[in-house]
Design a protein around this motif. Structure first.
Motif, PDB file in Angstrom:
ATOM      1  N   LEU A  33      43.400  40.652  21.095  1.00 12.71           N
ATOM      2  CA  LEU A  33      44.045  41.705  20.300  1.00 12.71           C
ATOM      3  C   LEU A  33      45.552  41.756  20.609  1.00 12.71           C
ATOM      4  N   ALA A  34      45.881  41.622  21.881  1.00 17.47           N
ATOM      5  CA  ALA A  34      47.293  41.643  22.279  1.00 17.47           C
ATOM      6  C   ALA A  34      48.042  40.466  21.637  1.00 17.47           C
ATOM      7  N   ARG A  35      47.396  39.289  21.616  1.00 17.91           N
ATOM      8  CA  ARG A  35      48.015  38.115  20.968  1.00 17.91           C
ATOM      9  C   ARG A  35      48.233  38.385  19.492  1.00 17.91           C
ATOM     10  N   LEU A  36      47.207  38.916  18.858  1.00 19.34           N
ATOM     11  CA  LEU A  36      47.265  39.169  17.418  1.00 19.34           C
ATOM     12  C   LEU A  36      48.386  40.153  17.070  1.00 19.34           C
ATOM     13  N   LEU A  37      48.554  41.155  17.900  1.00 20.92           N
ATOM     14  CA  LEU A  37      49.555  42.193  17.634  1.00 20.92           C
ATOM     15  C   LEU A  37      50.902  41.871  18.262  1.00 20.92           C
ATOM     16  N   ASP A  38      50.938  40.755  18.992  1.00 23.12           N
ATOM     17  CA  ASP A  38      52.144  40.381  19.732  1.00 23.12           C
ATOM     18  C   ASP A  38      52.588  41.549  20.630  1.00 23.12           C
ATOM     19  N   ALA A  39      51.622  42.096  21.332  1.00 19.32           N
ATOM     20  CA  ALA A  39      51.863  43.254  22.199  1.00 19.32           C
ATOM     21  C   ALA A  39      51.387  42.911  23.614  1.00 19.32           C
ATOM     22  N   PRO A  40      51.942  43.560  24.634  1.00 16.54           N
ATOM     23  CA  PRO A  40      51.440  43.301  25.986  1.00 16.54           C
ATOM     24  C   PRO A  40      50.071  43.945  26.220  1.00 16.54           C
ATOM     25  N   LEU A  41      49.334  43.377  27.156  1.00 16.35           N
ATOM     26  CA  LEU A  41      48.017  43.902  27.533  1.00 16.35           C
ATOM     27  C   LEU A  41      48.073  44.414  28.963  1.00 16.35           C
ATOM     28  N   VAL A  42      47.522  45.591  29.192  1.00 15.13           N
ATOM     29  CA  VAL A  42      47.261  46.034  30.566  1.00 15.13           C
ATOM     30  C   VAL A  42      45.756  46.198  30.726  1.00 15.13           C
ATOM     31  N   ASP A  43      45.224  45.511  31.724  1.00 13.50           N
ATOM     32  CA  ASP A  43      43.812  45.622  32.081  1.00 13.50           C
ATOM     33  C   ASP A  43      43.801  46.496  33.339  1.00 13.50           C
ATOM     34  N   THR A  44      43.184  47.673  33.254  1.00 13.93           N
ATOM     35  CA  THR A  44      43.316  48.613  34.375  1.00 13.93           C
ATOM     36  C   THR A  44      42.652  48.083  35.647  1.00 13.93           C
ATOM     37  N   ASP A  45      41.577  47.285  35.511  1.00 11.92           N
ATOM     38  CA  ASP A  45      40.973  46.682  36.709  1.00 11.92           C
ATOM     39  C   ASP A  45      42.004  45.808  37.433  1.00 11.92           C
ATOM     40  N   ALA A  46      42.736  45.018  36.643  1.00 12.01           N
ATOM     41  CA  ALA A  46      43.739  44.129  37.246  1.00 12.01           C
ATOM     42  C   ALA A  46      44.857  44.938  37.890  1.00 12.01           C
ATOM     43  N   GLU A  47      45.212  46.052  37.261  1.00 13.94           N
ATOM     44  CA  GLU A  47      46.266  46.900  37.825  1.00 13.94           C
ATOM     45  C   GLU A  47      45.798  47.563  39.130  1.00 13.94           C
ATOM     46  N   ILE A  48      44.512  47.931  39.177  1.00 12.62           N
ATOM     47  CA  ILE A  48      43.950  48.501  40.412  1.00 12.62           C
ATOM     48  C   ILE A  48      44.016  47.470  41.540  1.00 12.62           C
ATOM     49  N   VAL A  49      43.626  46.250  41.223  1.00 12.77           N
ATOM     50  CA  VAL A  49      43.648  45.171  42.229  1.00 12.77           C
ATOM     51  C   VAL A  49      45.083  44.951  42.716  1.00 12.77           C
ATOM     52  N   ARG A  50      46.013  44.990  41.776  1.00 10.46           N
ATOM     53  CA  ARG A  50      47.416  44.769  42.146  1.00 10.46           C
ATOM     54  C   ARG A  50      47.887  45.887  43.086  1.00 10.46           C
ATOM     55  N   ARG A  51      47.581  47.138  42.723  1.00 10.60           N
ATOM     56  CA  ARG A  51      48.056  48.262  43.557  1.00 10.60           C
ATOM     57  C   ARG A  51      47.382  48.285  44.925  1.00 10.60           C
ATOM     58  N   ALA A  52      46.061  47.996  44.931  1.00 12.12           N
ATOM     59  CA  ALA A  52      45.322  48.080  46.200  1.00 12.12           C
ATOM     60  C   ALA A  52      45.557  46.847  47.057  1.00 12.12           C
ATOM     61  N   GLY A  53      45.945  45.746  46.422  1.00 14.69           N
ATOM     62  CA  GLY A  53      46.133  44.498  47.156  1.00 14.69           C
ATOM     63  C   GLY A  53      44.815  43.897  47.623  1.00 14.69           C
ATOM     64  N   ARG A  54      43.721  44.299  46.974  1.00 19.03           N
ATOM     65  CA  ARG A  54      42.381  43.797  47.337  1.00 19.03           C
ATOM     66  C   ARG A  54      41.536  43.681  46.078  1.00 19.03           C
ATOM     67  N   PRO A  55      40.563  42.757  46.071  1.00 15.16           N
ATOM     68  CA  PRO A  55      39.651  42.698  44.928  1.00 15.16           C
ATOM     69  C   PRO A  55      38.758  43.937  44.860  1.00 15.16           C
ATOM     70  N   ILE A  56      38.224  44.215  43.659  1.00 16.20           N
ATOM     71  CA  ILE A  56      37.424  45.431  43.461  1.00 16.20           C
ATOM     72  C   ILE A  56      36.203  45.495  44.386  1.00 16.20           C
ATOM     73  N   PRO A  57      35.433  44.420  44.539  1.00 17.30           N
ATOM     74  CA  PRO A  57      34.277  44.539  45.460  1.00 17.30           C
ATOM     75  C   PRO A  57      34.716  44.951  46.865  1.00 17.30           C
ATOM     76  N   GLN A  58      35.873  44.477  47.289  1.00 15.80           N
ATOM     77  CA  GLN A  58      36.371  44.831  48.626  1.00 15.80           C
ATOM     78  C   GLN A  58      36.747  46.310  48.698  1.00 15.80           C
ATOM     79  N   ILE A  59      37.329  46.833  47.634  1.00 22.18           N
ATOM     80  CA  ILE A  59      37.683  48.267  47.616  1.00 22.18           C
ATOM     81  C   ILE A  59      36.403  49.106  47.755  1.00 22.18           C
ATOM     82  N   PHE A  60      35.341  48.710  47.034  1.00 20.15           N
ATOM     83  CA  PHE A  60      34.064  49.431  47.148  1.00 20.15           C
ATOM     84  C   PHE A  60      33.538  49.380  48.583  1.00 20.15           C
ATOM     85  N   VAL A  61      33.601  48.199  49.201  1.00 19.89           N
ATOM     86  CA  VAL A  61      33.067  48.046  50.563  1.00 19.89           C
ATOM     87  C   VAL A  61      33.912  48.856  51.549  1.00 19.89           C
ATOM     88  N   ASP A  62      35.238  48.738  51.454  1.00 20.61           N
ATOM     89  CA  ASP A  62      36.124  49.375  52.437  1.00 20.61           C
ATOM     90  C   ASP A  62      36.179  50.889  52.260  1.00 20.61           C
TER      91      ASP A  62
END
Ligand code: S3P
Length: 192
Positions: A33-62
């Motif tokens: 959809l982002a390609r079609l609209l020539d718009a940027p995409l934000v995937d909130t899971d990816a943003e969470i990983v970026r902010r936490a500096g850890r993958p999601i399964p690790q955040i759940f464990v820790d």
């Protein structure tokens, strides 16, 4: 992540916010959809990983699921307030009341899948909620969560798109069509 929550002028909103259960294809359809609209995409899971500096399964464990949900709610609020492109939310974001409230007034699109189709896509993945830690089996957990979340998706959604079959590009075109139709519909009080 394909874009970051770049500050945008106040009062502007994402062009579309994709919600749906694990396996619905929010990230891949969001990218198409982002390609079609020539718009940027934000995937909130990816943003969470970026902010936490850890993958999601690790955040759940820790830190546990609640800490993940708190971070997720903060990320969703920030992204909705700053991003004008396409947003793909993690499948469980709607379980948080603050997220549901924040979604009001946004162009929320529910990618709807059957549990059979969704399970075929996610089986064997490392998603923490699909760990078989209570002996019921990961597939049963998936089906139970799918059923339990349905009403939540409905409560936040403006448009429902059947994502059970069809490739990401076709689904992206379908989303553009429903969003366009939205803009063409006369709003209450407009001249007839
Ligand atoms: C979750 C879905 C995942 C991720 C986390 C929790 C959920 O995202 O946010 O594992 O509760 O349904 P996807 O929907 O992208 O798999």
């Amino acid at each position: 992540m394909t874009g970051s929550a770049t500050p945008e002028p106040a009062g502007r909103r994402p062009v579309a916010v994709l919600v749906g259960f694990m396996g619905a294809g929010k990230s891949t359809v969001g990218a198409a959809l982002a390609r079609l609209l020539d718009a940027p995409l934000v995937d909130t899971d990816a943003e969470i990983v970026r902010r936490a500096g850890r993958p999601i399964p690790q955040i759940f464990v820790d830190d546990g699921e609640q800490a993940f949900r708190d971070l997720e709610a903060q990320v969703v609020a920030d992204v909705l307030a700053t991003h004008t492109g396409v947003v793909a939310l993690g499948g469980g974001a709607v379980t948080t009341a603050a997220v549901r409230e924040a979604l009001a007034g946004h162009a929320v699109v529910h990618l709807d899948i059957t549990p059979e189709a969704g399970w075929a896509r996610v089986r064997g993945s490392d998603r923490p909620l699909l760990r078989d830690d209570d002996g019921r089996g990961a597939e049963q957990r998936y089906r139970d969560l799918h059923a339990a979340r349905r009403a939540l998706y409905r409560s936040v959604t403006v448009h429902h798109v059947d994502a059970t079959s069809g490739d990401a590009d076709r689904l992206a075109r379908r989303i553009v069509a429903v969003l366009d139709a939205d803009h063409l519909e006369p709003t209450a009080g407009s001249p007839s």
